[in-house]
Design a protein around this motif. Structure first.
Motif, PDB file in Angstrom:
ATOM      1  N   LEU A  99       1.051  -1.065   0.002  1.00 52.54           N
ATOM      2  CA  LEU A  99       0.017  -0.146   0.033  1.00 52.54           C
ATOM      3  C   LEU A  99       0.858   1.185  -0.067  1.00 52.54           C
ATOM      4  CD1 LEU A  99      -2.754  -1.271   2.523  1.00 52.54           C
ATOM      5  CD2 LEU A  99      -3.060  -0.697   0.129  1.00 52.54           C
ATOM      6  N   GLU A 100       1.810   1.354   0.558  1.00 49.58           N
ATOM      7  CA  GLU A 100       2.867   2.485   0.620  1.00 49.58           C
ATOM      8  C   GLU A 100       3.837   2.641  -0.413  1.00 49.58           C
ATOM      9  OE1 GLU A 100       4.126   2.171   5.412  1.00 49.58           O
ATOM     10  OE2 GLU A 100       5.280   1.177   3.993  1.00 49.58           O
ATOM     11  N   ALA A 101       3.833   1.626  -1.384  1.00 48.58           N
ATOM     12  CA  ALA A 101       4.426   1.543  -2.370  1.00 48.58           C
ATOM     13  C   ALA A 101       3.688   2.304  -3.618  1.00 48.58           C
ATOM     14  CB  ALA A 101       5.104   0.141  -2.892  1.00 48.58           C
ATOM     15  N   THR A 102       2.278   2.428  -3.707  1.00 50.24           N
ATOM     16  CA  THR A 102       1.474   2.998  -4.782  1.00 50.24           C
ATOM     17  C   THR A 102       1.751   4.387  -4.758  1.00 50.24           C
ATOM     18  OG1 THR A 102      -0.274   3.487  -3.371  1.00 50.24           O
ATOM     19  CG2 THR A 102      -0.220   1.053  -4.153  1.00 50.24           C
ATOM     20  N   GLY A 103       2.210   4.885  -3.481  1.00 50.49           N
ATOM     21  CA  GLY A 103       2.241   6.607  -3.556  1.00 50.49           C
ATOM     22  C   GLY A 103       1.039   7.335  -3.298  1.00 50.49           C
ATOM     23  N   SER A 104      -0.169   6.568  -3.383  1.00 51.75           N
ATOM     24  CA  SER A 104      -1.592   7.217  -2.942  1.00 51.75           C
ATOM     25  C   SER A 104      -1.358   7.621  -1.574  1.00 51.75           C
ATOM     26  CB  SER A 104      -2.582   6.103  -3.543  1.00 51.75           C
ATOM     27  OG  SER A 104      -3.807   6.506  -2.543  1.00 51.75           O
ATOM     28  N   GLU A 105      -2.017   8.746  -1.319  1.00 53.56           N
ATOM     29  CA  GLU A 105      -2.071   9.237   0.155  1.00 53.56           C
ATOM     30  C   GLU A 105      -3.351   8.246   0.877  1.00 53.56           C
ATOM     31  OE1 GLU A 105      -0.363  11.525   1.761  1.00 53.56           O
ATOM     32  OE2 GLU A 105       0.855  11.464  -0.056  1.00 53.56           O
ATOM     33  N   GLU A 106      -4.231   8.122   0.111  1.00 55.61           N
ATOM     34  CA  GLU A 106      -5.547   7.238   0.591  1.00 55.61           C
ATOM     35  C   GLU A 106      -4.836   5.752   1.092  1.00 55.61           C
ATOM     36  OE1 GLU A 106      -8.831   6.249   2.133  1.00 55.61           O
ATOM     37  OE2 GLU A 106      -8.426   8.159   1.562  1.00 55.61           O
ATOM     38  N   ASP A 107      -4.014   5.277   0.096  1.00 53.07           N
ATOM     39  CA  ASP A 107      -3.421   3.841   0.576  1.00 53.07           C
ATOM     40  C   ASP A 107      -2.463   4.082   1.518  1.00 53.07           C
ATOM     41  OD1 ASP A 107      -4.877   2.760  -1.575  1.00 53.07           O
ATOM     42  OD2 ASP A 107      -3.019   2.627  -2.880  1.00 53.07           O
ATOM     43  N   LYS A 108      -1.756   5.006   1.832  1.00 49.05           N
ATOM     44  CA  LYS A 108      -0.850   5.425   3.160  1.00 49.05           C
ATOM     45  C   LYS A 108      -1.622   5.485   4.134  1.00 49.05           C
ATOM     46  CE  LYS A 108       2.871   7.981   0.558  1.00 49.05           C
ATOM     47  NZ  LYS A 108       3.746   9.181   0.352  1.00 49.05           N
ATOM     48  N   LYS A 109      -2.726   5.943   4.205  1.00 49.15           N
ATOM     49  CA  LYS A 109      -3.655   6.046   5.588  1.00 49.15           C
ATOM     50  C   LYS A 109      -4.238   4.560   5.826  1.00 49.15           C
ATOM     51  CE  LYS A 109      -5.570  10.557   4.610  1.00 49.15           C
ATOM     52  NZ  LYS A 109      -6.865  11.574   4.499  1.00 49.15           N
ATOM     53  N   ILE A 110      -4.577   3.950   4.813  1.00 50.70           N
ATOM     54  CA  ILE A 110      -4.956   2.346   5.019  1.00 50.70           C
ATOM     55  C   ILE A 110      -3.759   1.537   5.486  1.00 50.70           C
ATOM     56  CG2 ILE A 110      -5.868   0.456   3.893  1.00 50.70           C
ATOM     57  CD1 ILE A 110      -7.143   2.100   1.895  1.00 50.70           C
TER      58      ILE A 110
END
Length: 282
Positions: A99-110
């Motif tokens: 999830l962290e590797a996607t670069g998405s802020e939403e994914d970072k929260k998850i």
């Protein structure tokens, strides 16, 4: 020995107190080797007395372990993290990294919900249930400096090695209710110096008890964690004799047992072979 223990605790405390992270409150089932201070329904406050078990070679009585705090089948669970504790692959940590590797802020929260949390684990004697022998007290590292260890540090610095077998002190944990009506330790007081016990049989059994926190809080099977990592609910399939995702059972008659129920902590051998020796084992 007393100065060694205090030095080990202070070094550990200084290393951890400035760490950052989040925290959640939740409940978990109790087992015979768990020490879990808890108020009964209807109680607003209470207290319980414990004694920290002495350690060898001046080590801190508080070991560190990592657990993923997640909801499983509608209940909060602390799931043993094999990556942080054993250096092995952990399916939940792998999800966090992905999830962290996607670069998405939403994914970072998850991803933060998959982060393993630091806990302290100590071998203790519950003075109200001495017949149970050594138990493991697990409590979470508090990032605001308001946790159980934070409350004990002043006692160690002012009163010395609380876990010493001959001159240590019992601790009184004062209990109250948290914001979510959960039990919390509101304060900790130290009693006058005393022996761990004056009973030779108990002393031998407790000191010889080699139970560690990893014996009590065992890792869940990989397939159990993989199912959770995939966002599904694990259930026990009695035909396959393993955990499967809910809805994939071979038989709908399968029992649905959580990992916490499947892995029962081991009992302790309280026998002693000290013979007629009147000397305490410490």
């Amino acid at each position: 020995m007393s100065n060694d223990v205090l030095g080990a605790i202070m070094s550990q405390y200084e290393k951890n107190k400035n760490s950052s992270g989040g925290q959640k409150n939740f409940e978990e089932k109790d087992f015979s080797k768990y020490f879990n201070p808890r108020l009964e329904d209807g109680e607003k406050n209470g207290e319980v007395a414990i004694r920290l078990m002495p350690t060898k070679d001046g080590a801190s009585p508080f070991e560190e372990g990592y657990f993923h705090v997640m909801q499983v089948n509608g209940q909060w669970r602390k799931l043993y993290c094999k990556e942080h504790n054993d250096g092995e692959t952990c399916p939940l940590c792998e999800v966090k990294k992905a999830l962290e590797a996607t670069g998405s802020e939403e994914d970072k929260k998850i991803a933060k919900t998959y982060k393993a949390a630091k806990f302290y684990l100590a071998r203790v004697i519950d003075r109200t249930k001495e017949e149970d022998g050594v138990k493991i007290w697990r409590f979470r590292h508090n990032f605001k400096g308001e946790g159980e260890l934070d409350k004990m540090i002043p006692l160690f610095t002012k009163k010395g090695n609380l876990s010493d077998a001959r001159e240590g002190r019992d601790l009184i944990l004062m209990l109250g209710r948290g914001d979510k009506n959960n039990t919390k330790v509101t304060s900790i007081m130290a009693e006058d110096p005393s022996m761990l016990t004056n009973d030779k049989t108990k002393a031998n059994a407790w000191v010889k008890d080699a139970t560690t926190w990893k014996d009590v809080y065992k890792a869940s099977p990989v397939e159990y964690l993989e199912i959770i990592a995939n966002g599904e609910s694990p259930v026990w399939d009695k035909n396959l004799k393993k955990f499967v995702a809910k809805g994939e059972e071979v038989s709908k008659q399968s029992s649905t047992t959580s990992a916490a129920k499947t892995y029962t902590p081991p009992t302790t051998d309280d026998s002693s072979d000290e013979g007629d020796d009147d000397e305490m084992p410490f």
